[in-house]
Design a protein around this motif. Structure first.
Motif, PDB file in Angstrom:
ATOM      1  N   MET A 153       0.859  -1.172   0.000  1.00 47.26           N
ATOM      2  CA  MET A 153       0.000   0.000   0.000  1.00 47.26           C
ATOM      3  C   MET A 153       0.904   1.234   0.000  1.00 47.26           C
ATOM      4  O   MET A 153       1.798   1.365   0.816  1.00 47.26           O
ATOM      5  CB  MET A 153      -0.878  -0.013   1.247  1.00 47.26           C
ATOM      6  N   SER A 154       0.589   2.149  -0.908  1.00 46.89           N
ATOM      7  CA  SER A 154       1.421   3.344  -1.028  1.00 46.89           C
ATOM      8  C   SER A 154       0.960   4.431  -0.063  1.00 46.89           C
ATOM      9  O   SER A 154      -0.139   4.368   0.497  1.00 46.89           O
ATOM     10  CB  SER A 154       1.389   3.862  -2.464  1.00 46.89           C
ATOM     11  N   THR A 155       1.814   5.404   0.100  1.00 48.95           N
ATOM     12  CA  THR A 155       1.504   6.521   0.988  1.00 48.95           C
ATOM     13  C   THR A 155       0.273   7.288   0.506  1.00 48.95           C
ATOM     14  O   THR A 155      -0.556   7.709   1.307  1.00 48.95           O
ATOM     15  CB  THR A 155       2.728   7.469   1.072  1.00 48.95           C
ATOM     16  N   SER A 156       0.122   7.452  -0.778  1.00 47.72           N
ATOM     17  CA  SER A 156      -1.034   8.186  -1.302  1.00 47.72           C
ATOM     18  C   SER A 156      -2.327   7.433  -1.035  1.00 47.72           C
ATOM     19  O   SER A 156      -3.366   8.039  -0.771  1.00 47.72           O
ATOM     20  CB  SER A 156      -0.855   8.484  -2.798  1.00 47.72           C
ATOM     21  N   GLN A 157      -2.298   6.098  -1.064  1.00 44.81           N
ATOM     22  CA  GLN A 157      -3.498   5.314  -0.760  1.00 44.81           C
ATOM     23  C   GLN A 157      -3.866   5.441   0.724  1.00 44.81           C
ATOM     24  O   GLN A 157      -5.039   5.545   1.066  1.00 44.81           O
ATOM     25  CB  GLN A 157      -3.263   3.845  -1.124  1.00 44.81           C
ATOM     26  N   ILE A 158      -2.863   5.434   1.582  1.00 40.97           N
ATOM     27  CA  ILE A 158      -3.109   5.593   3.026  1.00 40.97           C
ATOM     28  C   ILE A 158      -3.702   6.969   3.311  1.00 40.97           C
ATOM     29  O   ILE A 158      -4.661   7.095   4.089  1.00 40.97           O
ATOM     30  CB  ILE A 158      -1.801   5.370   3.823  1.00 40.97           C
ATOM     31  N   VAL A 159      -3.175   8.001   2.648  1.00 39.37           N
ATOM     32  CA  VAL A 159      -3.696   9.354   2.822  1.00 39.37           C
ATOM     33  C   VAL A 159      -5.149   9.419   2.357  1.00 39.37           C
ATOM     34  O   VAL A 159      -6.007  10.016   3.017  1.00 39.37           O
ATOM     35  CB  VAL A 159      -2.819  10.389   2.080  1.00 39.37           C
ATOM     36  N   LEU A 160      -5.462   8.790   1.220  1.00 34.05           N
ATOM     37  CA  LEU A 160      -6.841   8.781   0.714  1.00 34.05           C
ATOM     38  C   LEU A 160      -7.775   8.051   1.683  1.00 34.05           C
ATOM     39  O   LEU A 160      -8.898   8.491   1.920  1.00 34.05           O
ATOM     40  CB  LEU A 160      -6.897   8.118  -0.661  1.00 34.05           C
ATOM     41  N   ILE A 161      -7.315   6.937   2.232  1.00 37.43           N
ATOM     42  CA  ILE A 161      -8.129   6.189   3.196  1.00 37.43           C
ATOM     43  C   ILE A 161      -8.375   7.028   4.454  1.00 37.43           C
ATOM     44  O   ILE A 161      -9.502   7.118   4.951  1.00 37.43           O
ATOM     45  CB  ILE A 161      -7.466   4.833   3.538  1.00 37.43           C
ATOM     46  N   VAL A 162      -7.324   7.673   4.966  1.00 35.40           N
ATOM     47  CA  VAL A 162      -7.461   8.520   6.159  1.00 35.40           C
ATOM     48  C   VAL A 162      -8.409   9.674   5.875  1.00 35.40           C
ATOM     49  O   VAL A 162      -9.305   9.979   6.682  1.00 35.40           O
ATOM     50  CB  VAL A 162      -6.082   9.018   6.650  1.00 35.40           C
ATOM     51  N   VAL A 163      -8.255  10.346   4.732  1.00 32.90           N
ATOM     52  CA  VAL A 163      -9.138  11.454   4.360  1.00 32.90           C
ATOM     53  C   VAL A 163     -10.577  10.946   4.230  1.00 32.90           C
ATOM     54  O   VAL A 163     -11.520  11.594   4.692  1.00 32.90           O
ATOM     55  CB  VAL A 163      -8.659  12.146   3.062  1.00 32.90           C
ATOM     56  N   GLY A 164     -10.747   9.767   3.624  1.00 35.29           N
ATOM     57  CA  GLY A 164     -12.084   9.190   3.480  1.00 35.29           C
ATOM     58  C   GLY A 164     -12.723   8.891   4.823  1.00 35.29           C
ATOM     59  O   GLY A 164     -13.907   9.180   5.045  1.00 35.29           O
ATOM     60  N   VAL A 165     -11.936   8.316   5.733  1.00 36.12           N
ATOM     61  CA  VAL A 165     -12.450   8.009   7.071  1.00 36.12           C
ATOM     62  C   VAL A 165     -12.828   9.299   7.805  1.00 36.12           C
ATOM     63  O   VAL A 165     -13.882   9.381   8.450  1.00 36.12           O
ATOM     64  CB  VAL A 165     -11.422   7.181   7.875  1.00 36.12           C
ATOM     65  N   VAL A 166     -11.976  10.307   7.702  1.00 41.67           N
ATOM     66  CA  VAL A 166     -12.266  11.591   8.353  1.00 41.67           C
ATOM     67  C   VAL A 166     -13.540  12.204   7.770  1.00 41.67           C
ATOM     68  O   VAL A 166     -14.392  12.709   8.517  1.00 41.67           O
ATOM     69  CB  VAL A 166     -11.060  12.558   8.232  1.00 41.67           C
ATOM     70  N   LEU A 167     -13.718  12.157   6.460  1.00 42.83           N
ATOM     71  CA  LEU A 167     -14.933  12.696   5.832  1.00 42.83           C
ATOM     72  C   LEU A 167     -16.171  11.935   6.294  1.00 42.83           C
ATOM     73  O   LEU A 167     -17.207  12.538   6.595  1.00 42.83           O
ATOM     74  CB  LEU A 167     -14.816  12.650   4.309  1.00 42.83           C
ATOM     75  N   VAL A 168     -16.079  10.616   6.342  1.00 39.04           N
ATOM     76  CA  VAL A 168     -17.214   9.815   6.804  1.00 39.04           C
ATOM     77  C   VAL A 168     -17.540  10.157   8.255  1.00 39.04           C
ATOM     78  O   VAL A 168     -18.713  10.329   8.623  1.00 39.04           O
ATOM     79  CB  VAL A 168     -16.925   8.301   6.634  1.00 39.04           C
ATOM     80  N   LEU A 169     -16.514  10.297   9.103  1.00 33.72           N
ATOM     81  CA  LEU A 169     -16.743  10.678  10.494  1.00 33.72           C
ATOM     82  C   LEU A 169     -17.382  12.059  10.598  1.00 33.72           C
ATOM     83  O   LEU A 169     -18.291  12.267  11.414  1.00 33.72           O
ATOM     84  CB  LEU A 169     -15.441  10.626  11.291  1.00 33.72           C
ATOM     85  N   LEU A 170     -16.920  13.004   9.789  1.00 32.23           N
ATOM     86  CA  LEU A 170     -17.513  14.352   9.780  1.00 32.23           C
ATOM     87  C   LEU A 170     -18.973  14.310   9.341  1.00 32.23           C
ATOM     88  O   LEU A 170     -19.824  15.009   9.906  1.00 32.23           O
ATOM     89  CB  LEU A 170     -16.719  15.295   8.885  1.00 32.23           C
ATOM     90  N   ILE A 171     -19.270  13.494   8.358  1.00 33.98           N
ATOM     91  CA  ILE A 171     -20.655  13.378   7.886  1.00 33.98           C
ATOM     92  C   ILE A 171     -21.535  12.799   8.996  1.00 33.98           C
ATOM     93  O   ILE A 171     -22.626  13.311   9.278  1.00 33.98           O
ATOM     94  CB  ILE A 171     -20.726  12.535   6.597  1.00 33.98           C
TER      95      ILE A 171
END
Length: 188
Positions: free
Chosen positions: A1-19
């Motif tokens: 897993m690349s760093t960009s994929q981890i960043v996308l997953i973290v951003v996605g999780v944060v967005l879902v939590l914010l929603i």
């Protein structure tokens, strides 16, 4: 897993939590708003009861208070304005005016001992007193709910969601007539 994929997953999780946070906050605000509306409806029920009692009280007093037509008419007019009030703020204002008219009426009744001894009048006055107590209790509940709701829409971070969805403050039911704030004079 690349760093960009981890960043996308973290951003996605944060967005879902914010929603989910925003949805939870919105639902909380709706719940508090509905509690305020319910508390207001409790006042409204008691006000309707009082409005129904007032004409009977005035009719009973008319026979005794022939020289007090202005006072009686003031009560009738104030009741009509209260019945015709539209929104909560108009109702609060109209009810405060009706309280003043009823206070004046009940003070005037003191000058008519025969009326004060009339059983029908006494029964109506007792019903009105009981209703006034229920109104006072309902106002207290409404003000408590309005305060909780107003606090919720004013405090961070719920004020962000409240601002986005345009939740607005509710007014309190307060005593505006200074005479009503004074303790009654009691003499024996």
């Amino acid at each position: 897993m690349s760093t960009s994929q981890i960043v996308l997953i973290v951003v996605g999780v944060v967005l879902v939590l914010l929603i989910f946070w925003a949805i939870g906050m919105y639902n909380s605000l709706v719940r508090f708003l509905n509690q305020v509306k319910n508390a207001w409806s409790q006042i409204d029920v008691q006000l309707k009861r009082r409005h129904d009692l007032i004409p009977n009280l005035v009719e009973t007093a008319k026979g005794y208070m022939k020289h007090e037509q202005e006072t009686l008419q003031g009560v009738v007019d104030a009741r009509s304005r209260a019945l015709g009030a539209g929104n909560v703020n108009e109702k609060i204002d109209a009810e405060q005016k009706l309280n003043g008219a009823m206070s004046q009426f009940l003070l005037t009744v003191e000058n008519y001992p025969d009326l004060k001894a009339n059983q029908n009048f006494l029964a109506l006055q007792e019903e009105l007193t009981s209703t006034e107590n229920k109104i006072a209790f309902a106002r207290q509940g409404y003000n408590d709910q309005a305060m909780t709701y107003n606090n919720k829409i004013s405090m961070f971070p719920s004020n962000i969601v409240a601002g986005i969805f345009r939740f607005t403050k509710w007014n309190y039911f307060e005593v505006e007539n200074e005479q009503e704030r004074q303790a009654p004079e009691v003499s024996f």
